[in-house]
Design a protein around this motif. Structure first.
Motif, PDB file in Angstrom:
ATOM      1  N   ARG A 198       0.840  -1.188   0.000  1.00 10.29           N
ATOM      2  CA  ARG A 198       0.000   0.000   0.000  1.00 10.29           C
ATOM      3  C   ARG A 198       0.879   1.244   0.000  1.00 10.29           C
ATOM      4  O   ARG A 198       1.877   1.308   0.720  1.00 10.29           O
ATOM      5  CB  ARG A 198      -0.909  -0.015   1.233  1.00 10.29           C
ATOM      6  N   ILE A 199       0.516   2.222  -0.803  1.00  9.71           N
ATOM      7  CA  ILE A 199       1.263   3.484  -0.844  1.00  9.71           C
ATOM      8  C   ILE A 199       0.844   4.331   0.355  1.00  9.71           C
ATOM      9  O   ILE A 199      -0.339   4.614   0.554  1.00  9.71           O
ATOM     10  CB  ILE A 199       0.997   4.248  -2.153  1.00  9.71           C
ATOM     11  N   ILE A 200       1.805   4.731   1.138  1.00 10.83           N
ATOM     12  CA  ILE A 200       1.503   5.518   2.336  1.00 10.83           C
ATOM     13  C   ILE A 200       1.952   6.970   2.205  1.00 10.83           C
ATOM     14  O   ILE A 200       1.532   7.821   2.990  1.00 10.83           O
ATOM     15  CB  ILE A 200       2.137   4.879   3.594  1.00 10.83           C
ATOM     16  N   ASN A 201       2.776   7.252   1.177  1.00  7.06           N
ATOM     17  CA  ASN A 201       3.251   8.633   1.044  1.00  7.06           C
ATOM     18  C   ASN A 201       3.875   8.843  -0.326  1.00  7.06           C
ATOM     19  O   ASN A 201       4.453   7.919  -0.910  1.00  7.06           O
ATOM     20  CB  ASN A 201       4.291   8.943   2.132  1.00  7.06           C
ATOM     21  N   PHE A 202       3.718  10.067  -0.836  1.00  8.94           N
ATOM     22  CA  PHE A 202       4.451  10.505  -2.021  1.00  8.94           C
ATOM     23  C   PHE A 202       5.274  11.734  -1.637  1.00  8.94           C
ATOM     24  O   PHE A 202       4.757  12.675  -1.032  1.00  8.94           O
ATOM     25  CB  PHE A 202       3.500  10.880  -3.161  1.00  8.94           C
ATOM     26  N   ILE A 203       6.542  11.729  -1.969  1.00 10.29           N
ATOM     27  CA  ILE A 203       7.418  12.864  -1.697  1.00 10.29           C
ATOM     28  C   ILE A 203       7.824  13.456  -3.039  1.00 10.29           C
ATOM     29  O   ILE A 203       8.468  12.796  -3.859  1.00 10.29           O
ATOM     30  CB  ILE A 203       8.662  12.433  -0.886  1.00 10.29           C
ATOM     31  N   GLU A 204       7.444  14.684  -3.278  1.00  7.70           N
ATOM     32  CA  GLU A 204       7.656  15.312  -4.582  1.00  7.70           C
ATOM     33  C   GLU A 204       9.088  15.810  -4.731  1.00  7.70           C
ATOM     34  O   GLU A 204       9.571  16.619  -3.941  1.00  7.70           O
ATOM     35  CB  GLU A 204       6.674  16.477  -4.767  1.00  7.70           C
ATOM     36  N   TYR A 258      18.002  10.771  -1.156  1.00  8.70           N
ATOM     37  CA  TYR A 258      17.332   9.482  -1.064  1.00  8.70           C
ATOM     38  C   TYR A 258      16.430   9.442   0.167  1.00  8.70           C
ATOM     39  O   TYR A 258      16.836   9.834   1.258  1.00  8.70           O
ATOM     40  CB  TYR A 258      18.373   8.367  -0.999  1.00  8.70           C
ATOM     41  N   VAL A 259      15.202   8.977  -0.001  1.00  3.01           N
ATOM     42  CA  VAL A 259      14.227   8.977   1.100  1.00  3.01           C
ATOM     43  C   VAL A 259      13.755   7.560   1.422  1.00  3.01           C
ATOM     44  O   VAL A 259      12.634   7.348   1.863  1.00  3.01           O
ATOM     45  CB  VAL A 259      13.018   9.876   0.750  1.00  3.01           C
ATOM     46  N   GLY A 260      14.635   6.581   1.189  1.00  4.12           N
ATOM     47  CA  GLY A 260      14.297   5.200   1.509  1.00  4.12           C
ATOM     48  C   GLY A 260      13.569   4.468   0.410  1.00  4.12           C
ATOM     49  O   GLY A 260      13.202   3.299   0.567  1.00  4.12           O
ATOM     50  N   SER A 261      13.341   5.123  -0.721  1.00  2.22           N
ATOM     51  CA  SER A 261      12.660   4.506  -1.856  1.00  2.22           C
ATOM     52  C   SER A 261      13.125   5.173  -3.137  1.00  2.22           C
ATOM     53  O   SER A 261      13.387   6.372  -3.157  1.00  2.22           O
ATOM     54  CB  SER A 261      11.142   4.666  -1.714  1.00  2.22           C
ATOM     55  N   ASN A 262      13.239   4.377  -4.202  1.00  3.20           N
ATOM     56  CA  ASN A 262      13.514   4.944  -5.525  1.00  3.20           C
ATOM     57  C   ASN A 262      12.392   4.586  -6.504  1.00  3.20           C
ATOM     58  O   ASN A 262      12.592   4.534  -7.709  1.00  3.20           O
ATOM     59  CB  ASN A 262      14.868   4.487  -6.053  1.00  3.20           C
ATOM     60  N   LEU A 263      11.189   4.361  -5.952  1.00  2.00           N
ATOM     61  CA  LEU A 263      10.018   4.027  -6.755  1.00  2.00           C
ATOM     62  C   LEU A 263       9.252   5.303  -7.094  1.00  2.00           C
ATOM     63  O   LEU A 263       8.860   6.052  -6.203  1.00  2.00           O
ATOM     64  CB  LEU A 263       9.101   3.064  -5.990  1.00  2.00           C
ATOM     65  N   ILE A 264       9.051   5.529  -8.385  1.00  2.00           N
ATOM     66  CA  ILE A 264       8.373   6.752  -8.817  1.00  2.00           C
ATOM     67  C   ILE A 264       7.125   6.407  -9.626  1.00  2.00           C
ATOM     68  O   ILE A 264       6.972   5.296 -10.132  1.00  2.00           O
ATOM     69  CB  ILE A 264       9.321   7.654  -9.638  1.00  2.00           C
TER      70      ILE A 264
END
Length: 372
Positions: free
Chosen positions: A156-162, A167-173
């Protein structure tokens, strides 16, 4: 059997792709003689489809003409919806639903993204998770240009960082391939004064509702924003499909004196002269004619172009139906629009941009020159 509506968003101006986009919309840019929108269609037409809505604005007549020709077997399913003003990427969804009443589950696809997303797998994932929305995600090295998704252990997506600077712990865009339920439509204003953006105005509200899942795509994906991005996408596909000199990539009879260094793609009805050197990383689209003693490296040549004897092209894009005279030289990073005439022996410096239907009669020595 359940069937799905699909919305292809194809109305953008593609200003950063100029001069290529002065004479064609971005969805009609070719990759190995196949337009970007056709790559999308090959994915979605494997689904049980109800209707295919194509939201158009900029050069929409060219998109309509192409689709009605290339996809005539789906003509009864194709519906073109013209935006009378820029609506953002969420506005067309509301407009289409108001006019046609979308199916309970529908797909939204950006018409200017090159990918091989498996639409069947995406739909199956969405049905399994039973959320209100599924957003296709892909991994990139540089996240600073995109909205980055953070997922919990269930997907489940819990956050989007624009556009994070680090690096914020994810490289999924966000990969621009969505599955939505009708709940999403309720969040979109019907007659907005301003453009409505999915990433800004809709997705944050969906996340607060919960049950938005991320489908991870590990295959081909490119955001084609600039000529440099476009070349990178072309060469990635070229390398994956033509690295070993695959005969499917060479649709031409070549003189014995031609030297080729793979990967190379030659489209149908391409002719190559004697003592010519092609490659590596060269795509020559259909109906182009290449003269004798020509050298082309790291370049894209669009359909119907003529390169006369002795021409040298390196690291550049040459538009459709362009004429390059004898012994002309095109240096790295240049982008030449459709229908350009370049006189014999003309030198074109690095990073030159030439708009469509121009005559270049004198050398261009200053790097980065723009002629529109």
């Amino acid at each position: 059997m359940k069937s799905y509506d699909v919305i292809i968003l194809a109305g953008g101006l593609a200003t950063r792709l100029r001069p290529l986009s002065y004479s064609r919309p971005k969805p009609l840019l070719p990759i190995l003689d196949k337009e970007i929108i056709d790559w999308i269609m090959e994915s979605i037409t494997k689904l049980p489809l109800n209707r295919i809505f194509i939201s158009i604005r900029y050069m929409g007549d060219l998109i309509r003409e192409h689709m009605e020709g290339a996809w005539s077997n789906f003509k009864d399913k194709l519906i073109f919806v013209t935006e009378n003003k820029p609506l953002g990427d969420a506005g067309p969804i509301s407009l289409i639903n108001e006019k046609y009443e979308l199916s309970d589950t529908f797909l939204v696809v950006y018409g200017d993204i090159l990918s091989d997303v498996n639409a069947e797998s995406l739909i199956n994932f969405h049905e399994k998770m039973n959320g209100v929305a599924t957003i296709t995600l892909t991994r990139v090295d540089d996240v600073s240009r995109y909205g980055v998704a953070q997922l919990d252990e269930t997907g489940r997506i819990i956050n989007f960082i624009e556009k994070p600077k680090q690096y914020v712990g994810s490289n999924l865009i966000n990969a621009g391939f969505y599955v939505f339920t009708k709940e999403v439509v309720k969040l979109i204003p019907k007659n907005p004064e301003n453009q409505i953006k999915l990433a800004v105005d809709i997705i944050p509200r969906l996340l607060r509702m919960g049950e938005v899942y991320g489908y991870i795509h590990n295959g081909l994906w490119f955001d084609i924003g600039t000529p440099e991005d476009y070349m990178k996408a072309n060469f990635s596909v070229l390398t994956s499909r033509c690295r070993d000199g695959n005969s499917n990539c060479i649709n031409a009879d070549l003189p014995s004196t031609v030297t080729m260094q793979p990967p190379v793609y030659l489209g149908p009805n391409v002719t190559i002269g004697n003592n010519t050197e092609i490659g590596p990383n060269v795509i020559i689209h259909k109906n182009s004619k290449i003269g004798n003693t020509v050298k082309i490296v790291n370049s894209l040549i669009f359909d119907g172009s003529l390169l006369c004897d002795g021409v040298y092209v390196s690291g550049s894009i040459v538009g459709s139906n362009t004429y390059i005279g004898k012994w002309a030289r095109i240096e790295d990073g240049s982008v030449i629009g459709d229908g350009v005439y370049i006189k014999d022996s003309v030198f074109v410096a690095k990073n030159t941009k030439i708009g469509p239907y121009r005559e270049i009669m004198e050398p261009i020595y200053r790097e980065g020159e723009v002629i529109l």
